[in-house]
Every structure is written in C-alpha cells, then in structure tokens.
Scaffold this active site. Structure first.
Site, PDB file in Angstrom:
ATOM      1  N   ASP A 163       0.842  -1.198   0.000  1.00  0.00           N
ATOM      2  CA  ASP A 163       0.000   0.000   0.000  1.00  0.00           C
ATOM      3  C   ASP A 163       0.876   1.246   0.000  1.00  0.00           C
ATOM      4  OD1 ASP A 163       1.069   0.071   2.555  1.00  0.00           O
ATOM      5  OD2 ASP A 163      -0.733  -0.744   3.495  1.00  0.00           O
ATOM      6  N   ASP A 212       0.546 -17.840  -6.534  1.00  0.00           N
ATOM      7  CA  ASP A 212       1.148 -16.534  -6.819  1.00  0.00           C
ATOM      8  C   ASP A 212       0.084 -15.636  -7.454  1.00  0.00           C
ATOM      9  OD1 ASP A 212       2.827 -14.429  -7.371  1.00  0.00           O
ATOM     10  OD2 ASP A 212       3.951 -15.455  -8.955  1.00  0.00           O
ATOM     11  N   GLU A 243       0.977 -10.582  -0.263  1.00  0.00           N
ATOM     12  CA  GLU A 243       1.446  -9.216  -0.033  1.00  0.00           C
ATOM     13  C   GLU A 243       2.860  -9.284   0.530  1.00  0.00           C
ATOM     14  OE1 GLU A 243      -0.249  -4.908   1.344  1.00  0.00           O
ATOM     15  OE2 GLU A 243      -1.109  -6.661   2.317  1.00  0.00           O
ATOM     16  N   HIS A 273       1.370  -8.672  -4.268  1.00  0.00           N
ATOM     17  CA  HIS A 273       0.349  -7.639  -4.051  1.00  0.00           C
ATOM     18  C   HIS A 273       1.084  -6.358  -3.649  1.00  0.00           C
ATOM     19  CE1 HIS A 273      -3.730  -6.257  -2.782  1.00  0.00           C
ATOM     20  NE2 HIS A 273      -3.036  -5.549  -1.904  1.00  0.00           N
TER      21      HIS A 273
END
Length: 493
Positions: free
Chosen positions: A126, A469, A478, A425
């Site tokens: 993020d 994956d 992540e 991610h």
C-alpha cells in the site's frame, strides 16, 4: 485512446500515453493507432512513430561481488532484501536511487503545525506509513546488523545496510515533534480502495499522533527501542546522529512510561490494520535496548519490571516478549530468562504446540506465515551463538530459512531463486512506468508485475504448503517491511 503528454515547439513531435483502459495489451493482439491531423499544400506529410512498452523497466540488480558458497547465496539475498527496502521509500529519493521505477512521492506529508513528515517507508503493498511496524522493523534490522556486521561486510552490503536503517530512523526522529508528542501514521486505510503508485500522491495526507491525552506506550516504546539500537549502530560511524537518536530515545521512553495506554485505542485509524494487544512488552523492550545503549541500571530495572512472563507467542511487530527473553538472558544471565526462552522454543520446535506443514514450515499464523518463522529463526541463531542448544537451534533456523529460499522447490522471495513470485500484491511494482496511468485493472491483470520487486518476501503458504502466486490474494502474497526484517537478519546470521 491516449493523451498528449508533451510536444515540440514546432508541433512536429508529439508524445502520447495510453488511457487506462487501453494500456493492457496481450501477446497476439493487434494494436491499431490512428493519428488525425490537417495540413495545407499538395504534398501529404510523412511520419514515423516509436512504441514504448512501459511494462518493462529494464532494471537489473547489481551483481554480488562475493559468492559465499552456500546452498543459497546469502550474499545475494542480503543485497536484494536491502533493495526491497529501497523500493519502499517515501519522500524525496536520493541521487543514487537504484530502483529506477520509483520516484519522489508524498512530498506534502506534514504534521498539524506544518512539521516535515516526509520520508520513511511505505508499509506494505500500500501507500501508507504505519509508525509502529516501521519502528519494529528498524529495531530487528539494526539488531541483525549489530550482531552480524561481518556478514554485511563480507557480502559488500555494509554501506547499503547503514543507508537502509538510517532512512526510517531519520523519519522516526521527525515524528517526535514535542516532548510528549509522537506522530505514528501518515495516510489512512481508505486508500486501500484505490490502486495506484505512490508517486501519484500529490496532496497532503491525513496524519495521526499520540500525546499526553491520547497515549501510546507501545508505539513510543518501540520508537525508543529503534532509536537506542540505532545509537549503537551509529555511535562510531556518525557520533552526532547517534547522540541525537539516544537523546530522543530517552525522551520518548519517558513519555511511554509516564502516559500509559495502547496506541490503537488512541489512533483508531490504525486499529483495523495494526491493533496492539499490550504495551508492557514494548516498555520492557525499550528498557533493555536503552540499557544496552547506556549501561544505566534504571533502564534494566524498567525492562525487568514490565517483562511479560511465560512462553512467548512469537516475535512480531506487536509482540516483543521473545526478543526481551533473549536480550535479558544475555544481559543478566538469569535462569528465569533462560528457562522462558527455552520454553518458547520448546513450543516452536517439532513436537511443541506450533503445527508444522508437511514440508517443514513452523506455521504460527496464515497472515505472513513466513514472517513469524523467519523472526524466530533469527532469535534461534542469536541463542545458538550465545551457546544455548547451539546445533539444535542453528539447524532448525537454517531449515526455516531454507524453506523460504527454495527447499520446497520454489522461492518465496521476489527476484531470487527458482520460480519466485512474480505477482506480489504491491501497487508500485504492479503499475507500469510513469507517465503510463495505473488503476484497478492492474490489480486484476494476469501477467507478471511490470517491475520485479527484488528481495520482497511474500506472506507465504498455508499450513498444507499450498501457495498461489496471485496478486489479488493479499493474505498470502502481499509483502511488508516487517516480513523482511527478521528474515534478513536471520540470513545475515
């Protein structure tokens, strides 16, 4: 299908970039681009065009100068793990930035009174800065440097490692804006509903702090521990910086002890993502690190006063009990701490309460399963070097780290080893190079990420060794700063 980015003064050369919905083209597709214009005269103009694929950055990691001859070249792992932290950098990037697809970002981050809060690391895949896990990551990485400095020296990574930990330490110092005031988060969870690179953050972000009225003994204790460890790392290399770290560590520790409370009760924006269970372990942790830095017995007394007795759940961003057991055993030699760290590892070793996957992973939790095993592998190596069950603990630690690096037939570290993850991610790595736009389509697209996130450790498999994956599965795929911390320090060990 596109937007004009720039053009020459005489209007003969134009640079265009695709719209978001036309940016993803697959092998075998045909792309037709029509450019319309008007001209005067009888001779039709001619033109040429160059297509640039912004899903390929051409980044190649530097080669490792020394192959250490191990089954998995630990020197290469150390180098790439440090590169992962460089990819997580926020703020104004240095001139020698090695991650070519990263640029300056979040340059308007500031406190309520305009204090500079630029810098630090983005937490995971993020674009948020969470101070609690960032500080915990910094302490674990610095501990590994302090104990295994020769590993970084041998691998040629020592200077880069000092740069690695200095980046978050400088941000933690910025966050201490008053004697009893500490910023602990920049950005908020609603940004998880968007998918874009951090370079797109061009507005001032929401910020969150703890103070006398809204305390956070846990996060303050962890900031103090990171700075005390940082002091030990830099006291000979940069005495001025080290002295500043120690000064702030003492002040922040005083704040942590004087105004008790869990930071996630004070900062509800953090509670959904990094909720704290207790602050006593951080008060003990801060105490023992300050004792190591100062040799002042009052800090050892603090460490022992707030020590949480009993076998530890496992070292993590939220639970420092196992780390306190190791440090207090080393500093005091008391049987109490020796017995309790042994009890912790009795739980973690085969036959204990921690389940094992068929291929040998000590499986504490689905969220970042490899992170917990790696954290404990690091502690096991420290104890082995202290002479405690040396062969047993070292063999166990090596087994856990080798599981991560490839013993199951695949690597769980991006850009390293056999069949590594290519869809982590991670917003920045999954977006094409600027000026190409990004968006939700890049979360769901099937191809590998445009950028290799060298060194990033993904969350990992389930208790049955099952792993896919898949970029959309943030539980197993992540990456996060704290995932790499104990892992990198264990590899150094």
């Amino acid at each position: 299908m596109g937007d004009i980015i720039k053009h020459s003064k005489d209007n003969t050369v134009y640079v265009l970039v695709n719209k978001p919905h036309t940016g993803i083209q697959r092998d075998g597709q045909t792309l037709d681009i029509t450019v319309q214009g008007s001209y005067t005269g009888s001779k039709a103009p001619t033109a040429t065009a160059e297509l640039v694929n912004l899903a390929h950055d051409g980044l190649k990691p530097p080669t490792v100068s020394v192959d250490d001859g191990t089954k998995y070249n630990y020197n290469e792992v150390l180098m790439k793990s440090i590169m992962f932290y460089e990819a997580q950098r926020s703020g104004k990037l240095p001139d020698d930035n090695r991650i070519t697809w990263r640029g300056d970002s979040s340059l308007l981050d500031q406190g309520d009174n305009g204090e500079d809060l630029t810098g630090g690391w983005y937490d995971a895949g993020d674009n948020i800065k969470f101070g609690f896990p960032m500080a915990a990551t910094t302490t674990m990485l610095t501990w590994g440097l302090l104990r295994y400095k020769d590993a970084y020296q041998h691998s040629g990574q020592l200077d880069k490692m000092y740069e690695c930990i200095r980046w978050p330490l400088e941000w933690l110092l910025k966050c201490h804006t008053g004697t009893n005031e500490l910023y602990v988060q920049v950005g908020e969870g609603k940004s998880h509903s968007t998918w874009d690179r951090p370079e797109s953050i061009t507005t001032r972000q929401p910020v969150f702090k703890v103070d006398e009225n809204k305390p956070g003994s846990d996060v303050a204790g962890e900031y103090a521990a990171a700075m005390a460890a940082g002091y030990l790392a830099f006291k000979d290399k940069d005495p001025t910086f080290a002295a500043k770290l120690l000064q702030h560590a003492k002040q922040i520790n005083n704040f942590a002890v004087a105004y008790k409370g869990k930071y996630s009760d004070s900062v509800t924006a953090a509670a959904e993502f990094y909720r704290s269970n207790d602050y006593n372990d951080e008060l003990s942790w801060a105490g023992v690190w300050l004792y190591k830095a100062t040799n002042d017995s009052k800090y050892l007394a603090q460490a022992e006063k707030y020590y949480v007795s009993g076998p530890s759940w496992g070292q993590s961003w939220d639970d420092k009990t196992a780390g306190c057991q190791v440090l207090l055993y080393e500093e005091t030699g008391k049987d109490k701490y020796k017995q309790e760290i042994e009890s912790t590892f009795n739980d973690w070793m085969p036959g204990g309460s921690i389940p094992y996957s068929p291929k040998g992973l000590a499986f504490r939790n689905q969220w970042g399963s490899l992170r917990y095993a790696s954290n404990m592998a690091f502690l096991a190596l420290l104890l082995a070097d202290d002479g405690l069950h040396s062969s047993t603990y070292r063999d166990w630690a090596k087994g856990q780290i080798h599981y991560v690096l490839g013993d199951t037939g695949r690597s769980f570290v991006c850009g390293f080893g056999v069949n590594p993850p290519v869809h982590p991610h991670h917003r920045g790595a999954s977006c094409p190079t600027m000026p190409a736009p990004c968006g939700m389509a890049y979360l769901t697209r099937k191809g590998p990420n445009p950028h290799v996130l060298y060194g990033g450790l993904v969350g990992g498999p389930d208790v049955h060794d099952r792993y896919t994956d898949d970029r959309q599965n943030y539980q197993i795929n992540e990456v996060a700063c704290d995932y790499n911390a104990g892992f990198q320090s264990a590899v150094a060990g």
